[in-house]
Design a protein around this motif. Structure first.
Motif, mmCIF file in Angstrom:
data_model
loop_
_atom_site.group_PDB
_atom_site.id
_atom_site.type_symbol
_atom_site.label_atom_id
_atom_site.label_comp_id
_atom_site.label_asym_id
_atom_site.label_seq_id
_atom_site.Cartn_x
_atom_site.Cartn_y
_atom_site.Cartn_z
ATOM 1 N N LYS A 113 95.724 -22.751 -43.894
ATOM 2 C CA LYS A 113 97.070 -22.934 -44.824
ATOM 3 C C LYS A 113 98.044 -22.320 -43.623
ATOM 4 C CE LYS A 113 95.962 -23.016 -49.473
ATOM 5 N NZ LYS A 113 95.255 -22.383 -50.033
ATOM 6 N N ASN A 114 96.873 -21.712 -42.637
ATOM 7 C CA ASN A 114 98.098 -21.362 -41.736
ATOM 8 C C ASN A 114 99.161 -21.749 -41.143
ATOM 9 O OD1 ASN A 114 99.010 -19.124 -38.895
ATOM 10 N ND2 ASN A 114 96.602 -18.960 -38.989
ATOM 11 N N SER A 133 83.906 -21.784 -53.143
ATOM 12 C CA SER A 133 83.633 -21.467 -51.700
ATOM 13 C C SER A 133 83.789 -20.773 -50.169
ATOM 14 C CB SER A 133 82.187 -21.913 -51.231
ATOM 15 O OG SER A 133 82.925 -23.428 -51.578
ATOM 16 N N PHE A 134 83.900 -21.839 -49.933
ATOM 17 C CA PHE A 134 85.318 -21.945 -48.467
ATOM 18 C C PHE A 134 86.265 -20.565 -48.459
ATOM 19 C CE2 PHE A 134 82.698 -25.396 -46.617
ATOM 20 C CZ PHE A 134 82.203 -25.198 -45.966
ATOM 21 N N ASN A 135 87.287 -21.013 -49.635
ATOM 22 C CA ASN A 135 88.574 -19.942 -49.323
ATOM 23 C C ASN A 135 87.657 -18.339 -50.206
ATOM 24 O OD1 ASN A 135 90.124 -21.199 -48.695
ATOM 25 N ND2 ASN A 135 90.330 -22.532 -50.951
ATOM 26 N N ARG A 136 86.352 -18.183 -50.319
ATOM 27 C CA ARG A 136 86.672 -16.905 -50.918
ATOM 28 C C ARG A 136 85.502 -16.459 -50.524
ATOM 29 N NH1 ARG A 136 86.197 -16.776 -57.507
ATOM 30 N NH2 ARG A 136 88.003 -17.973 -57.600
ATOM 31 N N THR A 189 92.670 -15.726 -41.045
ATOM 32 C CA THR A 189 92.351 -17.057 -40.872
ATOM 33 C C THR A 189 92.776 -18.040 -39.778
ATOM 34 O OG1 THR A 189 93.956 -17.150 -43.503
ATOM 35 C CG2 THR A 189 93.541 -19.460 -42.453
ATOM 36 N N SER A 190 92.312 -18.803 -39.046
ATOM 37 C CA SER A 190 92.142 -19.755 -38.351
ATOM 38 C C SER A 190 93.384 -20.652 -37.982
ATOM 39 C CB SER A 190 90.912 -20.564 -37.765
ATOM 40 O OG SER A 190 90.399 -21.533 -37.722
ATOM 41 N N THR A 191 93.810 -21.667 -36.896
ATOM 42 C CA THR A 191 95.127 -21.997 -36.963
ATOM 43 C C THR A 191 93.525 -23.324 -36.902
ATOM 44 O OG1 THR A 191 93.894 -22.389 -34.282
ATOM 45 C CG2 THR A 191 96.190 -21.150 -34.849
ATOM 46 N N ASN A 192 93.050 -24.028 -37.535
ATOM 47 C CA ASN A 192 91.932 -25.196 -37.180
ATOM 48 C C ASN A 192 90.882 -25.436 -38.738
ATOM 49 O OD1 ASN A 192 92.865 -24.447 -34.552
ATOM 50 N ND2 ASN A 192 91.487 -26.509 -33.813
#
Lengths: 398, 398
Positions: free
Chosen positions: A46-47, A213-216, A223-226
């Motif tokens: 979401k970056n 999962s990944f979002n927690r 937050t990465s760009t990729n």
């Protein structure tokens, strides 16, 4: 939480190799592809600063649900690279699809590595025939190795789900040592399954599982760009589409696998020694609870406290207090590993803190904050902050 | 930026001593009081978990503008201490005012130190006659020493402002090594002036100055439970109330002094080696620009990059991208110490980064991000993240 040693998913083949993007000569190019058509779903970072492969992937729109697999490189993030970066993605996808004799835009492209450096995609294009030539049912493991950057260990796992008429398999690979790497790395996660599943069901259960999962997970809040997570279901199990209890069992196994992969990433958080689950309950809303968990999970004071195994709850409650949420300190309760150290905003049992200390010296424990205001709740998992993090990130890049 | 060696403000006396709150025996009790009535203004922490002295101070309401000075202790934050904590503040204030033969509620009370431990205010009350007995015009320096916690050096300064008919003096003392300390410390700042000034003018210029100094520094993003900044003006200069150009000159000098004190706190940020000004311009709104500056200033990736003197602008632009603001990466420009490393979202001059490196090895430099969207702007000052921060905060408290 140990990486599995075999990872086969019916109907999928993989390969990994070095094409010269990494100076070290380590593997840097991965391919995983289904022999059959798939339904698929992809979730991107979401970056608002996002890499060329993310921009290209988002532009696939409807085709995102019929992808057959991934081609991914490490060693270069292809971010902040302008129009030439987009061209690199297009040519990479075209070369891979051509070598596989697949229609164009059949594969998702991902990149991870250093930001702002021109992507030498000619190396990828040149390597494609060799890469395709080495595809094999056991090749998902070398593909997993080829997407690593600063990862201390590979992240992968497998689940088998019993359903009416047989068994379906879900295999997953991921990379990331805290959504970050010395040169701005990323979190990537790929799931492969031979399940037969309707596109809408896959989208729903995957997004829901990623969200829990990944979002927690939080290593550093950056937050990465990729960041990219994707799932591909090729129906190779030969069973009818999942529904009812079977769909639910599949969703549970998928979430279990995703959480395992996500926790491996936290555990590998640069320099991390402990994983903590921060749960906030009794908030006015779930959104408030989430703000509170993220304030705690990114607080350098809390993260160093965890590293020092200090039950310094003042840092936790102060982080919640600055989270910009509805709060009345006189209703707040805090527990460390089940020991209530603060109740009604005060220390009720002075010995609780001492009792908590041995429990928080373990590799994983939970901190709970109840705000006593409503029914809003949230949780995230985070790592501690140690000297090794500084070493990993304060070093000069080249 | 060195602490001044003398600090006298006409009509003010101060004192500092040890009353036994700190195990080390170092000074832990401070008093500064005006011999004349004052106009005053106080700004408290916005953390929703706030210490008893903050709660008590907020309850003073209108009387906050007629306070004569401060009584402050280090060694105990008097936070999360319930009703007994409030009683401790009341008794401390009463004892100090009685010893000074002042009406009750004439002094601001502040505490800084460990959180969640009962405040042994009897020690303060018992020490009060000695403390008042040692008051002197040179006593603001020992008062400054007595509010230190993990501070590596005292923070204080003085400004003299030429106005019609004479000169007015502003003296200031502060403490804080990054709004934090091993046991949840605080930022405290106290300003004393012999200026004659209307209460409304004092409120306006002080709040405005605090907003552009103490409120623009970031060490770790962890707002304390005890932060307090206060100003006292006693009119001892004997001149008429400040107005017009004189008021403006006073406001400028006040801001200059406050910024100096604030930068001393960043410079003392636990383990800090560098101070960076991050300025964001061209944002859609000032609020967006502020979100972006704070995302950069609190990013562990950016802070370790500064420690390593690496012009790794990818970490800066990625932090802005996740700040939750309006942004189009293709319009973004980033400069390090005046060298434009990113323009229109791309690297235009590959040598700019190398040119920036020697400049960012200095003790202070600026990072600028222009978003090219509007006229919103903001800036904050922040410190880097080093091994010494971990040592300072991962240690066990007792």
């Amino acid at each position: 939480m140990k990486p599995v040693k075999t990872l086969r998913v019916p109907g999928f083949r993989g390969a990994g190799m070095s094409c010269g993007l990494k100076k070290s000569g380590k593997p840097d190019l991965a391919l995983v592809v289904s022999d059959l058509p798939c339904v698929s779903e992809v979730v991107f970072t979401k970056n608002k600063v996002f890499a060329a492969p993310v921009a290209w992937g988002k532009a696939l729109k409807g085709r995102i649900s019929t992808l057959r697999g991934i081609v991914a490189n490490s060693g270069n993030a292809n971010a902040c690279t302008g129009a030439e970066g987009l061209r690199a993605v297009r040519d990479t996808a075209a070369a891979a699809c051509a070598a596989l004799a697949l229609p164009k835009d059949s594969l998702l492209v991902s990149s991870t590595g250093v930001i702002g450096v021109r992507m030498p995609f000619e190396k990828i294009v040149d390597a494609m025939p060799d890469l395709v030539g080495s595809l094999s049912p056991d090749g998902i493991l070398p593909a997993c190795d080829a997407i690593m950057t600063t990862d201390a260990f590979p992240k992968r796992g497998i689940r088998k789900v019993k359903v009416a008429g047989g068994t379906v398999t879900i295999g997953g690979i991921a990379k990331g040592a805290g959504m970050i790497a010395p040169n701005m790395g990323t979190m990537l996660g790929y799931l492969f399954t031979d399940a037969s599943i309707a596109a809408g069901d896959l989208k729903r259960v995957f997004r829901d599982s990623v969200d829990r999962s990944f979002n927690r997970i939080v290593v550093d809040g950056d937050t990465s760009t990729n960041d990219t997570a994707a799932i591909f279901a090729n129906g190779a199990c030969g069973l009818p589409p999942l529904s009812g209890d079977d769909l639910e069992a599949f969703a549970l196994a998928l979430h279990d696998l995703l959480l395992d992969l996500a926790l491996m990433i936290v555990r590998d958080g640069e320099g991390a020694t402990r994983v903590v689950r921060i749960a906030v309950t009794g908030a006015k809303s779930d959104a408030d609870a989430e703000k509170a968990t993220r304030a705690v999970a990114t607080s350098p004071l809390v993260k160093t406290m965890v590293a020092g195994a200090d039950a310094n709850w003042g840092r936790v409650i102060a982080a919640v207090g600055r989270a910009g949420i509805a709060m009345n300190q006189e209703k707040a309760e805090v527990s460390f590993a089940g020991e209530i150290v603060l109740k009604a905003g005060m220390v009720i049992d002075p010995k609780a803190e001492a009792r908590a200390v041995p429990k928080i010296k373990k590799e994983a424990f939970e901190i709970r904050v109840d705000l006593g205001l409503g029914s809003g709740s949230h949780y995230v998992y985070f790592s501690d902050l140690t000297h090794a993090y500084i070493d990993c990130n304060a070093g000069y890049r080249s």
